[in-house]
Design a protein around this motif. Structure first.
Motif, PDB file in Angstrom:
ATOM      1  N   PHE A  54       0.788  -1.222   0.000  1.00 14.12           N
ATOM      2  CA  PHE A  54       0.000   0.000   0.000  1.00 14.12           C
ATOM      3  C   PHE A  54       0.829   1.286   0.000  1.00 14.12           C
ATOM      4  CE2 PHE A  54      -2.834   3.262   1.670  1.00 14.12           C
ATOM      5  CZ  PHE A  54      -3.956   3.058   0.884  1.00 14.12           C
ATOM      6  N   LEU A  55       1.914   1.334   0.727  1.00 13.15           N
ATOM      7  CA  LEU A  55       2.664   2.585   0.854  1.00 13.15           C
ATOM      8  C   LEU A  55       3.944   2.627   0.022  1.00 13.15           C
ATOM      9  CD1 LEU A  55       2.237   3.455   4.652  1.00 13.15           C
ATOM     10  CD2 LEU A  55       0.993   4.366   2.680  1.00 13.15           C
ATOM     11  N   CYS A  56       4.123   1.687  -0.864  1.00  8.09           N
ATOM     12  CA  CYS A  56       5.278   1.710  -1.756  1.00  8.09           C
ATOM     13  C   CYS A  56       5.065   2.806  -2.806  1.00  8.09           C
ATOM     14  CB  CYS A  56       5.446   0.354  -2.434  1.00  8.09           C
ATOM     15  SG  CYS A  56       6.621   0.354  -3.794  1.00  8.09           S
ATOM     16  N   PRO A  57       5.942   3.813  -2.876  1.00  7.70           N
ATOM     17  CA  PRO A  57       5.764   4.894  -3.852  1.00  7.70           C
ATOM     18  C   PRO A  57       5.686   4.391  -5.295  1.00  7.70           C
ATOM     19  CG  PRO A  57       7.414   5.514  -2.222  1.00  7.70           C
ATOM     20  CD  PRO A  57       7.109   4.065  -1.994  1.00  7.70           C
ATOM     21  N   ALA A  58       6.511   3.417  -5.641  1.00  7.00           N
ATOM     22  CA  ALA A  58       6.506   2.892  -7.008  1.00  7.00           C
ATOM     23  C   ALA A  58       5.198   2.170  -7.325  1.00  7.00           C
ATOM     24  CB  ALA A  58       7.693   1.956  -7.213  1.00  7.00           C
ATOM     25  N   CYS A  59       4.625   1.515  -6.320  1.00 10.83           N
ATOM     26  CA  CYS A  59       3.345   0.839  -6.537  1.00 10.83           C
ATOM     27  C   CYS A  59       2.242   1.852  -6.817  1.00 10.83           C
ATOM     28  CB  CYS A  59       2.979  -0.001  -5.319  1.00 10.83           C
ATOM     29  SG  CYS A  59       4.071  -1.399  -5.007  1.00 10.83           S
ATOM     30  N   LYS A  60       2.210   2.912  -6.040  1.00  9.04           N
ATOM     31  CA  LYS A  60       1.191   3.941  -6.252  1.00  9.04           C
ATOM     32  C   LYS A  60       1.372   4.613  -7.608  1.00  9.04           C
ATOM     33  CE  LYS A  60      -0.428   5.154  -1.660  1.00  9.04           C
ATOM     34  NZ  LYS A  60      -1.800   4.723  -1.962  1.00  9.04           N
ATOM     35  N   ASP A  61       2.602   4.899  -7.967  1.00 10.70           N
ATOM     36  CA  ASP A  61       2.853   5.544  -9.251  1.00 10.70           C
ATOM     37  C   ASP A  61       2.430   4.632 -10.398  1.00 10.70           C
ATOM     38  OD1 ASP A  61       4.219   7.728 -10.886  1.00 10.70           O
ATOM     39  OD2 ASP A  61       5.328   5.952 -11.546  1.00 10.70           O
ATOM     40  N   GLY A  62       2.805   3.363 -10.318  1.00 11.27           N
ATOM     41  CA  GLY A  62       2.436   2.420 -11.367  1.00 11.27           C
ATOM     42  C   GLY A  62       0.937   2.226 -11.459  1.00 11.27           C
ATOM     43  N   PHE A  63       0.283   2.198 -10.312  1.00 10.69           N
ATOM     44  CA  PHE A  63      -1.175   2.037 -10.301  1.00 10.69           C
ATOM     45  C   PHE A  63      -1.845   3.233 -10.968  1.00 10.69           C
ATOM     46  CE2 PHE A  63      -5.468   2.042  -8.874  1.00 10.69           C
ATOM     47  CZ  PHE A  63      -5.807   0.728  -8.599  1.00 10.69           C
ATOM     48  N   ASN A  64      -1.426   4.428 -10.595  1.00 12.74           N
ATOM     49  CA  ASN A  64      -2.112   5.634 -11.053  1.00 12.74           C
ATOM     50  C   ASN A  64      -1.751   6.054 -12.478  1.00 12.74           C
ATOM     51  OD1 ASN A  64      -3.652   6.165  -8.676  1.00 12.74           O
ATOM     52  ND2 ASN A  64      -1.804   6.888  -7.668  1.00 12.74           N
ATOM     53  N   THR A  65      -0.539   5.778 -12.907  1.00 15.57           N
ATOM     54  CA  THR A  65      -0.135   6.208 -14.250  1.00 15.57           C
ATOM     55  C   THR A  65      -0.301   5.128 -15.309  1.00 15.57           C
ATOM     56  OG1 THR A  65       2.204   5.557 -13.961  1.00 15.57           O
ATOM     57  CG2 THR A  65       1.583   7.797 -13.266  1.00 15.57           C
ATOM     58  N   GLN A  66      -0.331   3.867 -14.903  1.00 15.81           N
ATOM     59  CA  GLN A  66      -0.410   2.771 -15.874  1.00 15.81           C
ATOM     60  C   GLN A  66      -1.659   1.907 -15.682  1.00 15.81           C
ATOM     61  OE1 GLN A  66       1.615   2.347 -18.509  1.00 15.81           O
ATOM     62  NE2 GLN A  66       2.689   4.227 -17.916  1.00 15.81           N
ATOM     63  N   LEU A  67      -1.801   1.322 -14.502  1.00 20.47           N
ATOM     64  CA  LEU A  67      -2.864   0.332 -14.320  1.00 20.47           C
ATOM     65  C   LEU A  67      -4.256   0.952 -14.365  1.00 20.47           C
ATOM     66  CD1 LEU A  67      -3.634  -2.574 -13.837  1.00 20.47           C
ATOM     67  CD2 LEU A  67      -3.417  -2.168 -11.376  1.00 20.47           C
TER      68      LEU A  67
END
Length: 232
Positions: A54-67
């Motif tokens: 949940f708090l991984c910056p790369a996960c949030k970025d990938g979710f919001n910009t790609q997924l």
């Protein structure tokens, strides 16, 4: 008990470790999905799995910009699975599972909220609007979870009951098992599988051009969003 070293580099949350009932009656909640997908053309849907925390910056970025934008455009040709667990240390005491997360207790809470939402809404597609709201929020999950529920007309009490009860604990253990069993073993998040396969090439393209990756992999008649992506 395993220990871990966290390294954030190259757009991923990396980590090294010592070793590599009942369902809620929430049918009405499933109508919250604000995206309607046209029936996909004949062809096997693309299986795409994301292991995240949940708090991984790369996960949030990938979710919001790609997924998120990709799923909104071509969700009809995807079988999307989300595994919100990542690099956690799981134990068992007092008759229940315990979790120590890479980015602390708030990450464990965020993971658990998303896990419960996936269960309550009958899968990732039904839960996606809610998870999308959580991932876009800059608040900690104890704040964003009820806020997003209110915004989408969801009864947060149903989610809270899962999060704070034995069902949520059991469901999060299942996410732990899924994460440990993935092959090849993940060494960073987000970690993705495309039709059950992980390669460096898939990893790189998923982080930069997920729409193109899904469209190129799909073997049926391409939806309009794929055609527009090719034209661009």
């Amino acid at each position: 008990m395993k220990s871990f070293l966290v390294v954030v580099v190259f757009g991923f949350c990396w980590f090294l470790t010592e070793s590599a009932s009942h369902r809620f009656q929430a049918e009405s909640q499933r109508e919250v999905n604000v995206w309607s997908y046209s029936k996909p053309a004949a062809g096997a849907a693309v299986n795409f799995t994301v292991y995240m925390e949940f708090l991984c910056p790369a996960c949030k970025d990938g979710f919001n910009t790609q997924l998120s934008p990709t799923f909104k455009k071509v969700g009809s040709i995807m079988n999307l699975d989300l595994v919100p667990y990542g690099n956690c240390d799981e134990g068992h005491e007092g008759g229940k599972w315990t979790f120590k997360c890479q980015h602390g207790p708030m990450e464990c809470l965020g993971n658990l909220i998303e896990t419960c939402a996936i269960y309550i809404f009958g899968g990732v597609s039904g839960a996606f609007p809610y998870i999308d709201c959580l991932e876009k929020s800059e608040q900690m999950p104890n704040v964003s979870a009820p806020q997003c529920a209110q915004q989408l007309g969801i009864d947060y009490g149903v989610i809270s009951e899962c999060v704070n009860g034995p069902l949520g604990n059991k469901l999060q253990h299942q996410m732990a098992v899924k994460t440990r069993e993935v092959y090849p073993p993940l060494d960073h998040v987000p970690w993705v599988l495309l039709n059950g396969e992980h390669t460096d090439e898939i990893d790189k393209r998923a982080s930069t051009d997920l729409l193109g990756l899904i469209c190129d992999t799909y073997t049926g008649i391409k939806p309009e969003a794929c055609k527009k992506d090719t034209a661009d």
